[in-house]
Design a protein around this motif. Structure first.
Motif, short mmCIF file in Angstrom:
data_model
loop_
_atom_site.label_atom_id
_atom_site.label_comp_id
_atom_site.label_asym_id
_atom_site.label_seq_id
_atom_site.Cartn_x
_atom_site.Cartn_y
_atom_site.Cartn_z
N ALA A 95 -4.56 -26.22 -24.35
CA ALA A 95 -3.96 -25.30 -23.39
C ALA A 95 -2.93 -26.03 -22.55
O ALA A 95 -2.92 -27.26 -22.48
N ASP A 96 -2.09 -25.26 -21.90
CA ASP A 96 -1.11 -25.80 -20.98
C ASP A 96 -1.84 -26.52 -19.85
O ASP A 96 -2.83 -26.01 -19.34
N PRO A 97 -1.37 -27.70 -19.41
CA PRO A 97 -2.06 -28.44 -18.35
C PRO A 97 -2.22 -27.68 -17.03
O PRO A 97 -3.16 -27.94 -16.28
N GLY A 98 -1.37 -26.72 -16.75
CA GLY A 98 -1.46 -25.96 -15.51
C GLY A 98 -2.32 -24.71 -15.60
O GLY A 98 -2.51 -24.00 -14.62
N GLN A 99 -2.88 -24.44 -16.78
CA GLN A 99 -3.68 -23.23 -16.99
C GLN A 99 -5.15 -23.52 -16.74
O GLN A 99 -5.69 -24.49 -17.23
N LEU A 100 -5.82 -22.66 -15.98
CA LEU A 100 -7.26 -22.75 -15.84
C LEU A 100 -7.86 -22.19 -17.12
O LEU A 100 -7.68 -21.02 -17.45
N THR A 101 -8.56 -23.05 -17.87
CA THR A 101 -9.02 -22.73 -19.22
C THR A 101 -10.53 -22.68 -19.27
O THR A 101 -11.21 -23.49 -18.66
N MET A 102 -11.05 -21.74 -20.06
CA MET A 102 -12.48 -21.62 -20.29
C MET A 102 -12.75 -21.79 -21.78
O MET A 102 -12.02 -21.25 -22.62
N VAL A 103 -13.80 -22.55 -22.11
CA VAL A 103 -14.26 -22.65 -23.49
C VAL A 103 -15.79 -22.57 -23.47
O VAL A 103 -16.43 -23.20 -22.65
N THR B 99 -26.16 -22.91 -25.72
CA THR B 99 -24.82 -22.56 -25.27
C THR B 99 -24.31 -23.60 -24.28
O THR B 99 -25.12 -24.26 -23.61
N ALA B 100 -23.01 -23.75 -24.20
CA ALA B 100 -22.38 -24.63 -23.22
C ALA B 100 -21.03 -24.03 -22.86
O ALA B 100 -20.35 -23.47 -23.72
N THR B 101 -20.65 -24.14 -21.60
CA THR B 101 -19.38 -23.61 -21.12
C THR B 101 -18.68 -24.65 -20.26
O THR B 101 -19.33 -25.33 -19.45
N THR B 102 -17.37 -24.78 -20.43
CA THR B 102 -16.56 -25.66 -19.60
C THR B 102 -15.37 -24.86 -19.07
O THR B 102 -14.75 -24.11 -19.82
N VAL B 103 -15.08 -25.03 -17.78
CA VAL B 103 -13.90 -24.42 -17.17
C VAL B 103 -13.15 -25.55 -16.46
O VAL B 103 -13.73 -26.24 -15.62
N GLN B 104 -11.89 -25.74 -16.85
CA GLN B 104 -11.07 -26.78 -16.23
C GLN B 104 -9.60 -26.48 -16.49
O GLN B 104 -9.28 -25.62 -17.30
N PHE B 105 -8.73 -27.20 -15.81
CA PHE B 105 -7.30 -27.04 -16.05
C PHE B 105 -6.91 -27.77 -17.33
O PHE B 105 -7.39 -28.87 -17.60
N GLY B 106 -6.05 -27.15 -18.12
CA GLY B 106 -5.57 -27.76 -19.36
C GLY B 106 -6.55 -27.60 -20.49
O GLY B 106 -7.40 -26.70 -20.50
N SER B 107 -6.44 -28.48 -21.49
CA SER B 107 -7.32 -28.43 -22.65
C SER B 107 -8.76 -28.70 -22.24
O SER B 107 -9.00 -29.43 -21.28
N ALA B 108 -9.70 -28.10 -22.96
CA ALA B 108 -11.11 -28.22 -22.58
C ALA B 108 -11.98 -28.34 -23.82
O ALA B 108 -11.59 -27.94 -24.91
N LYS B 109 -13.17 -28.89 -23.60
CA LYS B 109 -14.14 -29.08 -24.68
C LYS B 109 -15.54 -28.78 -24.14
O LYS B 109 -15.85 -29.10 -22.99
#
Length: 135
Positions: free
Chosen positions: A63-71, A90-100
């Motif tokens: 994802a774009d580094p400035g985007q708040l991303t959820m995976v 299940t596992a969830t991560t929310v952070q700016f940019g790419s996420a895992k």
């Protein structure tokens, strides 16, 4: 005159198509990971790691580094053929940019499937889900 109008219309259509097409991201790597799958921006890449001790579901999204991303990644299983899929980890991560996201290790009998949902955290309509084939 018609030729000019047609040329302008074709140029506009080409620009619109380029803007609407998803951007391809390069193969991503993280810390201690080996090269992982190449992914399309805001589309999850899903995989699993299995050994004698169980299975782990892994999902990542570029994802774009400035985007708040959820995976989010889920491991699902069926108790019997044709029965509903049940989420067992299940596992969830929310952070700016790419996420895992990585699930806890679980043991499960076949069939199993790993599903991931990812995209902009603040816009559910732009999130996409993908699943592996049952294994």
């Amino acid at each position: 005159m018609r030729a000019r109008i047609a040329a302008v219309a074709m140029a506009a259509a080409g620009i619109t198509a380029l803007a609407a097409a998803p951007a391809i991201a390069a193969t991503t790597t993280t810390g201690t990971d080996a090269a992982v799958c190449a992914s399309v921006l805001n589309r999850p890449c899903v995989s699993h790691q299995a050994d004698g001790e169980g299975i782990v579901g892994v999902a990542q999204v570029s994802a774009d580094p400035g985007q708040l991303t959820m995976v989010r990644v889920d491991i699902r299983t069926q108790s019997a053929w044709g029965s509903p899929w049940e989420t067992i980890a299940t596992a969830t991560t929310v952070q700016f940019g790419s996420a895992k996201a990585v699930t806890p290790r679980v043991t499960a009998t076949a069939p199993r499937v790993i599903c991931a949902t990812a995209g902009p955290a603040l816009d559910v309509t732009k999130q996409t889900t993908t699943c592996t084939n049952p294994f």
